[in-house]
Motif scaffolding. Structure first.
Motif, mmCIF file in Angstrom:
data_model
loop_
_atom_site.group_PDB
_atom_site.id
_atom_site.type_symbol
_atom_site.label_atom_id
_atom_site.label_comp_id
_atom_site.label_asym_id
_atom_site.label_seq_id
_atom_site.Cartn_x
_atom_site.Cartn_y
_atom_site.Cartn_z
ATOM 1 N N PHE A 61 38.435 73.865 32.902
ATOM 2 C CA PHE A 61 39.370 73.404 31.882
ATOM 3 C C PHE A 61 38.746 72.261 31.076
ATOM 4 O O PHE A 61 38.088 71.385 31.640
ATOM 5 C CB PHE A 61 40.661 72.911 32.534
ATOM 6 N N GLY A 97 36.650 70.593 35.476
ATOM 7 C CA GLY A 97 37.125 70.127 34.174
ATOM 8 C C GLY A 97 36.179 69.173 33.475
ATOM 9 O O GLY A 97 35.295 68.576 34.099
ATOM 10 N N THR A 99 36.153 66.427 29.701
ATOM 11 C CA THR A 99 36.902 65.864 28.588
ATOM 12 C C THR A 99 36.012 64.943 27.769
ATOM 13 O O THR A 99 34.922 64.561 28.193
ATOM 14 C CB THR A 99 38.157 65.114 29.092
ATOM 15 N N PHE A 115 43.959 67.865 34.906
ATOM 16 C CA PHE A 115 43.374 69.193 35.138
ATOM 17 C C PHE A 115 43.384 69.530 36.635
ATOM 18 O O PHE A 115 43.700 70.655 37.032
ATOM 19 C CB PHE A 115 41.936 69.253 34.631
#
Length: 198
Positions: A61, A97, A99, A115
């Motif tokens: 993710f 995950g 970001t 996540f």
């Protein structure tokens, strides 16, 4: 999910201004040596792409961190995934995950934790970054892999007044490491399932 062949890694991400897409591409490159890779932009997800997520061995993710959490487009995708939660369609898949935000810290840990919580609610197994922090001593530098020192997933920092070309090379390398790590773990899980099925 089939137990023959290479594992499939799906990358389900949203990118607001292109920076997070650069990180998603790096995760895909890292995973591609040991796995088949499917990239899904969650703000335009189709029924076929939902099916690809359902069939994947692992889902990574990704989203930018806005106001201390994932972007609204990612939250909409997460809420739509409750159809999978009801049937536990993603149970026992691997998850990870990444970001990106404008600030060095930027509360990215909140997004990575979000996540991981989402993955736990789906019954998935979380794969952490598996790197020691870089740039943590007087001999370190911002070119060190994992220069921002995250453990739960890959964190990246991009200047808010620059385009995707400004994504730092260390953050790209860190994302590639995450992709490779998820692919390796997916291969191990697949081998174990195959052995149990024999």
């Amino acid at each position: 999910m089939s137990l023959s062949g290479r594992p499939t890694i799906a990358i389900a991400f949203h990118s607001g201004y292109g920076h997070t897409a650069v990180i998603a591409e790096a995760v895909a490159r890292g995973a591609a040596e040991a796995a088949e890779v499917v990239s899904v932009s969650v703000d335009t997800i189709t029924d076929k792409q939902w099916a690809q997520l359902d069939a994947a061995d692992a889902i990574v993710f990704g989203a930018p961190t806005y106001m201390g959490t994932a972007s609204a487009a990612f939250h909409a995708f997460a809420q739509a995934s409750t159809k999978r939660w009801y049937s536990q369609a993603w149970a026992d898949k691997l998850a990870a995950g990444f970001t990106n935000s404008g600030a060095k810290n930027g509360d990215k840990s909140s997004t990575l934790s979000y996540f991981a919580t989402m993955a736990a609610q789906h019954g998935m197994h979380w794969i952490a970054l598996g790197l020691q922090p870089g740039w943590a001593s007087t001999t370190g530098s911002e070119d060190d892999i994992n220069r921002l020192g995250f453990f739960l997933g890959a964190g990246a920092q991009s200047p808010t007044d620059a385009g995707p070309e400004a994504v730092h090379k260390s953050d790209i390398a860190t994302a590639e490491h995450l992709g490779a790590r998820v692919a390796r773990q997916a291969a191990i899980f697949r081998a174990g399932r195959t052995a149990l099925a024999a």
